[in-house]
Scaffold this motif. Structure first.
Motif, short mmCIF file in Angstrom:
data_model
loop_
_atom_site.label_atom_id
_atom_site.label_comp_id
_atom_site.label_asym_id
_atom_site.label_seq_id
_atom_site.Cartn_x
_atom_site.Cartn_y
_atom_site.Cartn_z
N ILE A 1 31.69 -5.40 -53.49
CA ILE A 1 31.12 -5.65 -52.48
C ILE A 1 29.93 -5.27 -52.45
N VAL A 2 29.80 -3.89 -52.98
CA VAL A 2 28.40 -3.33 -53.18
C VAL A 2 27.69 -3.89 -54.30
N ILE A 3 28.31 -4.44 -55.36
CA ILE A 3 27.53 -5.32 -56.37
C ILE A 3 27.16 -6.77 -55.85
N PHE A 4 27.71 -7.08 -55.10
CA PHE A 4 27.24 -8.45 -54.33
C PHE A 4 26.00 -8.16 -53.46
N LEU A 5 26.13 -7.13 -52.58
CA LEU A 5 24.98 -6.79 -51.71
C LEU A 5 23.70 -6.03 -52.33
N VAL A 6 24.00 -5.58 -53.53
CA VAL A 6 23.12 -4.94 -54.11
C VAL A 6 22.21 -6.05 -55.13
N THR A 7 22.91 -7.18 -55.61
CA THR A 7 22.51 -8.20 -56.46
C THR A 7 21.69 -8.99 -55.40
N SER A 8 22.25 -9.11 -54.36
CA SER A 8 21.73 -10.30 -53.43
C SER A 8 20.08 -9.52 -52.91
N TYR A 9 20.12 -8.28 -52.54
CA TYR A 9 18.98 -7.66 -52.11
C TYR A 9 17.70 -7.76 -53.00
N TYR A 10 18.39 -7.12 -54.47
CA TYR A 10 17.24 -6.87 -55.38
C TYR A 10 16.73 -8.42 -55.87
N SER A 11 17.59 -9.20 -56.19
CA SER A 11 17.24 -10.62 -56.42
C SER A 11 16.14 -11.12 -55.51
N ALA A 12 16.67 -11.02 -54.51
CA ALA A 12 15.46 -11.76 -53.27
C ALA A 12 14.33 -10.98 -53.31
N LYS A 13 14.62 -9.72 -53.39
CA LYS A 13 13.38 -8.80 -53.13
C LYS A 13 12.14 -9.13 -54.29
N PHE A 14 12.76 -9.35 -55.76
CA PHE A 14 11.88 -9.48 -56.64
C PHE A 14 11.89 -10.91 -57.48
N SER A 15 12.22 -11.82 -56.27
CA SER A 15 12.29 -13.04 -56.67
C SER A 15 10.65 -13.79 -56.95
N ASN A 16 9.62 -12.92 -56.17
CA ASN A 16 8.38 -13.43 -56.41
C ASN A 16 7.77 -13.25 -57.69
N LEU A 17 8.57 -12.31 -58.67
CA LEU A 17 7.98 -11.91 -59.81
C LEU A 17 8.34 -13.30 -60.98
N LEU A 18 9.63 -13.61 -60.38
CA LEU A 18 10.27 -14.92 -61.26
C LEU A 18 9.24 -16.19 -61.07
N MET A 19 8.92 -16.11 -59.54
CA MET A 19 7.98 -17.32 -59.36
C MET A 19 6.62 -17.28 -59.87
N SER A 20 6.12 -16.12 -60.29
CA SER A 20 4.85 -15.93 -60.86
C SER A 20 4.89 -16.19 -62.43
#
Length: 229
Positions: A22-41
């Motif tokens: 559950i922790v892995i899910f939540l941490v992955t969801s949070y940080y992948s969404a938070k830093f998604s703009n880096l992928l977009m750029s």
């Protein structure tokens, strides 16, 4: 059935492995969404890909390790009851079909809640929830749960399903992706029984994944009915 499902659902939240996942899910969801703009750029994306970039970390996690996670928690869901002989108590109280579907319902509800919360985390950054992607992902988990229950019925020893769970969890995504893209006529037919072939399509083909899960549950139920406990 509902009592068995409730018991299975609650038991899944009690283990340290469940908490870690559950922790892995939540941490992955949070940080992948938070830093998604880096992928977009960094790369060029279509409008559709840009909309779904917030969930890319969570989707990658489930595609690569979803089967491993599900089997890690529930590989012995059925054969543990047989091994510990608690199944004899259950079959005097309810039918074997109710046991199978109760177990499935409890495990499915656990992953449904985990996935829903993870998508809610990504929605904080995306300001939306893609229902289509969510449905595809839930269909994948449904398939993985059904496969796990089928193996737990087929293999009587919990220790062996634990080992097999690791092997299948790691190899299944690799094999599944390969057969979905290969042109080898000897193995390409296997893509129709794996979920990855249907996930690559931007239509409602993912419903076929749920159908395949239903077939596996049906087979598991037939075998379980004929098994000596």
């Amino acid at each position: 059935m509902y009592v068995i499902g409730k018991r299975e659902f609650i038991s899944l939240f009690k283990g340290i492995k469940s908490i870690m996942i559950i922790v892995i899910f939540l941490v992955t969801s949070y940080y992948s969404a938070k830093f998604s703009n880096l992928l977009m750029s960094g790369i060029e994306l279509t409008a559709r890909e840009a909309e779904n970039i917030y969930t890319v970390g969570l989707l990658t996690l489930l595609l690569l390790f979803g089967q491993l996670f599900v089997m890690g928690l529930s590989h012995d869901s059925i054969n543990r009851e047989i091994h510990e002989r608690t199944i004899r108590f259950l079959v005097t109280r309810t039918s074997r079909t109710s046991i199978i579907f109760g177990k499935f319902f409890g495990i499915w509800l656990f992953w449904f809640i985990c996935l829903t919360i993870s998508f809610l985390v990504t929605s904080i950054f995306a300001q939306r929830i893609d229902v289509f992607i969510y449905s595809q992902t839930m269909s994948l988990l449904t398939y993985q749960i059904a496969l796990t229950l089928l193996l737990s019925v087929l293999i009587p020893k919990p220790g062996f399903t634990m080992f097999l769970g690791i092997m299948v969890g790691l190899s299944f995504p690799i094999i599944g992706f390969w057969v979905s893209v290969t042109s080898n006529v000897w193995v390409s037919w296997m893509k129709f029984i794996t979920p990855y072939y249907y996930l690559n399509r931007e239509n409602y083909s993912f419903l076929m994944i749920i159908f395949l899960a239903g077939i596996m549950l049906f087979i598991a139920n037939l075998i379980f009915k004929r098994r000596e406990c």
